[in-house]
Design a protein around this motif. Structure first.
Motif, mmCIF file in Angstrom:
data_model
loop_
_atom_site.group_PDB
_atom_site.id
_atom_site.type_symbol
_atom_site.label_atom_id
_atom_site.label_comp_id
_atom_site.label_asym_id
_atom_site.label_seq_id
_atom_site.Cartn_x
_atom_site.Cartn_y
_atom_site.Cartn_z
ATOM 1 N N ALA A 34 0.829 -1.210 0.000
ATOM 2 C CA ALA A 34 0.000 0.000 0.000
ATOM 3 C C ALA A 34 0.857 1.252 0.000
ATOM 4 C CB ALA A 34 -0.932 -0.004 1.206
ATOM 5 N N SER A 37 2.188 1.683 -3.498
ATOM 6 C CA SER A 37 1.141 2.163 -4.403
ATOM 7 C C SER A 37 0.849 3.640 -4.168
ATOM 8 C CB SER A 37 -0.135 1.343 -4.210
ATOM 9 O OG SER A 37 0.094 -0.013 -4.520
ATOM 10 N N THR A 38 0.824 4.030 -2.897
ATOM 11 C CA THR A 38 0.573 5.434 -2.569
ATOM 12 C C THR A 38 1.685 6.326 -3.102
ATOM 13 O OG1 THR A 38 -0.636 4.809 -0.572
ATOM 14 C CG2 THR A 38 0.209 7.064 -0.676
ATOM 15 N N GLN A 42 1.327 9.288 -5.854
ATOM 16 C CA GLN A 42 1.773 10.657 -5.571
ATOM 17 C C GLN A 42 2.763 11.136 -6.630
ATOM 18 O OE1 GLN A 42 3.263 10.163 -1.590
ATOM 19 N NE2 GLN A 42 1.295 10.659 -0.636
ATOM 20 N N THR A 145 -0.132 4.266 -13.602
ATOM 21 C CA THR A 145 -1.112 4.994 -12.798
ATOM 22 C C THR A 145 -1.831 5.993 -13.691
ATOM 23 O OG1 THR A 145 0.271 4.819 -10.814
ATOM 24 C CG2 THR A 145 -1.429 6.511 -10.809
#
Length: 220
Positions: A34, A37-38, A42, A145
């Motif tokens: 996580a 992925s964050t 960003q 993304t």
């Protein structure tokens, strides 16, 4: 009296203990995933924001800059925000791009870069009543993304701009495609350029350079 040795002192943890440890490991892995992925989301959003800041500067100052300075300026922004080899491959056809040698790939990427720059200058190098707004991110194809944004106008409906950003483990995140109201710009270009791309790197690069020059000539 000496206490008898018990093999159970070195036995594996009981089943219940192992079951308690396994969820903890899974939770730690999920937390790390996580976080990764964050961070990628960003990074991707920051790329879109940097491009938008560059376009807003171009709109505010492009006329005063003049064509050459405006092209140089937005060229630097494109270099910082795009994954130009990935964008070029998607825009001419990945199979054709893979068939070129390294020199041919570099030639085509350089020509496509000039084409992208010419289009940005023709669209944004003047004062326009528009702003950009980043809405969020979502998972994209092949680990990319998608950054969801809007081009907002004083009149009329906003234009949905979705940036497909490649975020590699190593190296810089960069835009590999732009979707205008859901339509892939790379796919649209591929329908125009795929037949030229099959002729070879040099004919394609020459055609892209001519297209860029024609667009630039309309700004003079």
């Amino acid at each position: 009296m000496t206490k008898a040795f018990s093999p159970s002192a070195f036995a594996k943890p009981r089943f219940g203990t192992a079951m308690r440890i396994m969820p903890l490991a899974a939770m730690a892995f999920a937390a790390l995933f996580a976080l990764g992925s964050t961070a990628r989301a960003q990074d991707a959003a920051a790329v879109a924001d940097k491009l938008h800041a560059g376009l807003e500067h171009l709109m505010a100052n492009g006329e005063a800059m003049g064509l050459e300075a405006a092209s140089d300026y937005i060229g630097g922004v494109v270099d910082e925000t795009y994954d130009l080899p990935a964008l070029t491959a998607q825009s001419i056809g990945p199979a054709s791009f893979r068939s070129y040698d390294d020199a041919g790939k570099a030639q085509v990427v350089a020509a496509y870069r000039q084409f992208v720059i010419a289009n940005y200058v023709s669209r944004f190098a003047r004062k326009l009543p528009i702003t950009f707004k980043t809405l969020g991110t979502s998972p994209g194809p092949k680990g990319a993304t998608v950054v969801n944004t809007e081009l907002q106008r004083q009149s009329g409906e906003p234009v949905n701009l979705d940036y497909v950003v490649r975020t590699p483990e190593e190296g810089r995140a960069g835009i590999a495609d732009v979707l205008y109201n859901g339509v892939s710009e790379a796919a649209r270009r591929r329908s125009e350029l795929s037949s030229l791309a099959r002729l070879g790197a040099e004919p394609l690069a020459d055609a892209l350079s001519r297209k860029a020059s024609t667009i630039a000539a309309t700004q003079q």
